[in-house]
Design an enzyme around this catalytic site. Sequence first.
Site, PDB file in Angstrom:
ATOM      1  N   GLU A 116      32.074 -57.420 -25.534  1.00 53.90           N
ATOM      2  CA  GLU A 116      31.149 -57.585 -24.409  1.00 53.90           C
ATOM      3  C   GLU A 116      31.758 -58.423 -23.283  1.00 53.90           C
ATOM      4  O   GLU A 116      31.027 -58.908 -22.403  1.00 53.90           O
ATOM      5  CB  GLU A 116      29.824 -58.230 -24.874  1.00 53.90           C
ATOM      6  CG  GLU A 116      29.121 -57.534 -26.025  1.00 53.90           C
ATOM      7  CD  GLU A 116      28.584 -56.134 -25.705  1.00 53.90           C
ATOM      8  OE1 GLU A 116      28.827 -55.631 -24.588  1.00 53.90           O
ATOM      9  OE2 GLU A 116      27.945 -55.556 -26.594  1.00 53.90           O
ATOM     10  N   HIS A 139      25.160 -64.183 -25.777  1.00 60.88           N
ATOM     11  CA  HIS A 139      24.472 -62.985 -26.259  1.00 60.88           C
ATOM     12  C   HIS A 139      24.224 -63.140 -27.746  1.00 60.88           C
ATOM     13  O   HIS A 139      25.099 -63.594 -28.478  1.00 60.88           O
ATOM     14  CB  HIS A 139      25.365 -61.756 -25.997  1.00 60.88           C
ATOM     15  CG  HIS A 139      24.935 -60.526 -26.742  1.00 60.88           C
ATOM     16  ND1 HIS A 139      23.722 -59.909 -26.522  1.00 60.88           N
ATOM     17  CD2 HIS A 139      25.549 -59.806 -27.711  1.00 60.88           C
ATOM     18  CE1 HIS A 139      23.631 -58.858 -27.313  1.00 60.88           C
ATOM     19  NE2 HIS A 139      24.716 -58.772 -28.058  1.00 60.88           N
ATOM     20  N   HIS A 141      21.138 -61.671 -31.128  1.00 59.60           N
ATOM     21  CA  HIS A 141      20.162 -60.654 -31.533  1.00 59.60           C
ATOM     22  C   HIS A 141      18.887 -61.299 -32.103  1.00 59.60           C
ATOM     23  O   HIS A 141      18.626 -61.194 -33.306  1.00 59.60           O
ATOM     24  CB  HIS A 141      20.797 -59.735 -32.597  1.00 59.60           C
ATOM     25  CG  HIS A 141      22.057 -59.047 -32.167  1.00 59.60           C
ATOM     26  ND1 HIS A 141      22.931 -58.440 -33.057  1.00 59.60           N
ATOM     27  CD2 HIS A 141      22.606 -58.848 -30.941  1.00 59.60           C
ATOM     28  CE1 HIS A 141      23.945 -57.899 -32.398  1.00 59.60           C
ATOM     29  NE2 HIS A 141      23.784 -58.145 -31.111  1.00 59.60           N
ATOM     30  N   GLU A 169       5.352 -74.137 -22.682  1.00 57.10           N
ATOM     31  CA  GLU A 169       6.703 -74.422 -22.191  1.00 57.10           C
ATOM     32  C   GLU A 169       7.424 -73.206 -21.598  1.00 57.10           C
ATOM     33  O   GLU A 169       8.411 -73.370 -20.877  1.00 57.10           O
ATOM     34  CB  GLU A 169       7.560 -75.063 -23.286  1.00 57.10           C
ATOM     35  CG  GLU A 169       7.881 -74.147 -24.434  1.00 57.10           C
ATOM     36  CD  GLU A 169       8.852 -74.783 -25.441  1.00 57.10           C
ATOM     37  OE1 GLU A 169       8.799 -74.376 -26.608  1.00 57.10           O
ATOM     38  OE2 GLU A 169       9.674 -75.644 -25.071  1.00 57.10           O
ATOM     39  N   HIS A 210      18.387 -54.156 -28.896  1.00 55.63           N
ATOM     40  CA  HIS A 210      19.688 -54.753 -29.182  1.00 55.63           C
ATOM     41  C   HIS A 210      19.653 -56.285 -29.166  1.00 55.63           C
ATOM     42  O   HIS A 210      19.988 -56.912 -30.159  1.00 55.63           O
ATOM     43  CB  HIS A 210      20.735 -54.216 -28.183  1.00 55.63           C
ATOM     44  CG  HIS A 210      22.115 -54.728 -28.417  1.00 55.63           C
ATOM     45  ND1 HIS A 210      23.246 -54.012 -28.123  1.00 55.63           N
ATOM     46  CD2 HIS A 210      22.558 -55.898 -28.904  1.00 55.63           C
ATOM     47  CE1 HIS A 210      24.315 -54.728 -28.446  1.00 55.63           C
ATOM     48  NE2 HIS A 210      23.923 -55.879 -28.923  1.00 55.63           N
TER      49      HIS A 210
HETATM   50  P1  13P Z   1      31.685 -58.383 -30.689  1.00 57.72           P
HETATM   51  O1  13P Z   1      31.953 -58.620 -32.154  1.00 57.72           O
HETATM   52  O2  13P Z   1      32.730 -57.477 -30.069  1.00 57.72           O
HETATM   53  O3  13P Z   1      31.504 -59.676 -29.937  1.00 57.72           O
HETATM   54  O4  13P Z   1      30.320 -57.568 -30.571  1.00 57.72           O
HETATM   55  C1  13P Z   1      29.153 -58.086 -31.127  1.00 57.72           C
HETATM   56  C2  13P Z   1      27.926 -57.639 -30.428  1.00 57.72           C
HETATM   57  O5  13P Z   1      26.878 -58.236 -30.603  1.00 57.72           O
HETATM   58  C3  13P Z   1      27.997 -56.460 -29.541  1.00 57.72           C
HETATM   59  O6  13P Z   1      26.892 -56.367 -28.701  1.00 57.72           O
HETATM   60 ZN    ZN Z   2      25.095 -57.418 -29.615  1.00 61.61          ZN
END
Ligand code: 13P
Ligand code: ZN
Length: 272
Positions: A116, A139, A141, A169, A210
């Site tokens: 990413e 980033h 999840h 908050e 995602h």
């Molecule tokens: P990477 O292992 O390449 O960082 O990818 C993980 C991920 O969450 C992709 O969206």
């Molecule tokens: Zn991801």
Amino acid sequence: MTKFIDSDYVQQLRDITFRSYDAGWDERNGGNVSIRLTEEDLKDFEDVKKTKREFDLGFDAKEVAGQYFLVTGSGRYFRNVTSRPTKDAGLIRISDDGQKAELRWGFEDGARPTSELPTHLMAHIARLKVNPNHRVVMHCHPTNFIALSFTQDLDERHISRLLWKMQAESLVVFPEGIGIIPYMTPGTNEIGEATAKKMSEYKVVMWPHHGIFAVGDNPDETFGLIETVEKAATIYSQIGAQGGQIKQAITDEQLHELADAFGVVGNPKFLD
Ligand code: 13P
Ligand code: ZN
């Protein structure tokens, strides 16, 4: 000689990746982080001066040429970064022509930067235009936030207001609300461009089905932002678990009072 491994920057990355894993937001290799560093930040570290390998960026990153980014590796597990930072993390410098990343430290067993990286660098470029103190892109999840992208309309106003009203908050921590892009294939320049475009207005962007991208001036602030968004989404899930019937809630008037009390400006597109 001061070694980069002993720097606060590496310590911050170890901390943030493990805390995110521990929160349940980074199964397997899920998630990636980049921390922007300057030549000045790195002047005392002798072991970051030489380029060890180079990676083609696949897009023009001239706007951050000469800047450094401490990033997690592609395919590497957040769970492991704290115990093996020299393998699962790397320090890259964007080449003077903006076409390459020069590896200055880390990725010792042949790893490469996160898939990413286009989104991270494009988001850094976009945020620097609106905030010169900007440093971190993260980033991961977060479960309940992702779940919202299945049950709710993918509408920025709707999701922002829903999360603002889940706890006092929320509005204070993310007064701009939440940006949303359509579902797109991860790891591409296209998703990077779409995310970066949103980042000129929002500090949080939803990747439907995602995860989340969030930004901040330091790792703590960025992590705290994700925690707050995910907490609001978790309260929403728990309301569902308790039967889903809302008997009383934060009103629009109370949102205005919150904004006034904490000196924040709620996004006028979403605040009624
Ligand atoms: P990477 O292992 O390449 O960082 O990818 C993980 C991920 O969450 C992709 O969206
Ligand atoms: Zn991801």
